[in-house]
Design a protein around this motif. Sequence first.
Motif, PDB file in Angstrom:
ATOM      1  N   VAL A  68       0.817  -1.207   0.000  1.00 26.96           N
ATOM      2  CA  VAL A  68       0.000   0.000   0.000  1.00 26.96           C
ATOM      3  C   VAL A  68       0.853   1.260   0.000  1.00 26.96           C
ATOM      4  N   ARG A  73      -3.352   7.199  -4.188  1.00 30.99           N
ATOM      5  CA  ARG A  73      -4.449   7.149  -3.216  1.00 30.99           C
ATOM      6  C   ARG A  73      -5.553   6.180  -3.599  1.00 30.99           C
ATOM      7  N   ILE A  74      -5.967   6.183  -4.837  1.00 31.53           N
ATOM      8  CA  ILE A  74      -7.087   5.339  -5.244  1.00 31.53           C
ATOM      9  C   ILE A  74      -6.685   3.862  -5.202  1.00 31.53           C
ATOM     10  N   THR A  77      -6.269   2.776  -1.618  1.00 34.72           N
ATOM     11  CA  THR A  77      -7.559   2.560  -0.971  1.00 34.72           C
ATOM     12  C   THR A  77      -8.138   1.200  -1.354  1.00 34.72           C
ATOM     13  N   PHE A  78      -8.032   0.849  -2.629  1.00 26.95           N
ATOM     14  CA  PHE A  78      -8.491  -0.465  -3.079  1.00 26.95           C
ATOM     15  C   PHE A  78      -7.695  -1.573  -2.400  1.00 26.95           C
ATOM     16  N   LEU A  80      -6.097  -1.422   0.467  1.00 21.03           N
ATOM     17  CA  LEU A  80      -6.465  -1.481   1.880  1.00 21.03           C
ATOM     18  C   LEU A  80      -7.793  -2.209   2.065  1.00 21.03           C
ATOM     19  N   ALA A  81      -8.714  -2.016   1.122  1.00 17.05           N
ATOM     20  CA  ALA A  81      -9.985  -2.742   1.183  1.00 17.05           C
ATOM     21  C   ALA A  81      -9.741  -4.244   1.053  1.00 17.05           C
TER      22      ALA A  81
END
Length: 120
Positions: A68, A73-74, A77-78, A80-81
Amino acid sequence: FLAWIGYSGSIYSKVLTQLIMFVLNLYLLRKHFDVKFSLILKPVFVMVLGLVGMQLSFYLLEFMGLKVIDQGRIIATFELAVYGIVGILVYFAITSLSNLPKEILHLDIKRIIKKVTHAS
């Protein structure tokens, strides 16, 4: 500790004080409420096993290339999900093997999965 060791001394000091507070709280629980810690050891051990399994799954995801830190950022974020979903699934898989959710929360994971998969 801060004066003797430096910055790491403040961390050691915090860990030591938290450990002392934990032990004192356990003592007070036993003294005032007659809590039997032998009944708590197995569920806590299973929770720790679940956390270890989560951490191992995170290491596996990192080994597979989901890092990560070096992403935008995008994408981060994916990723991290993905980490969150995999971590939750691993934790529930490990704790469900010993019926921990049923013991503590009185939840039957198999019944919940059946409701979700057969919902109309």
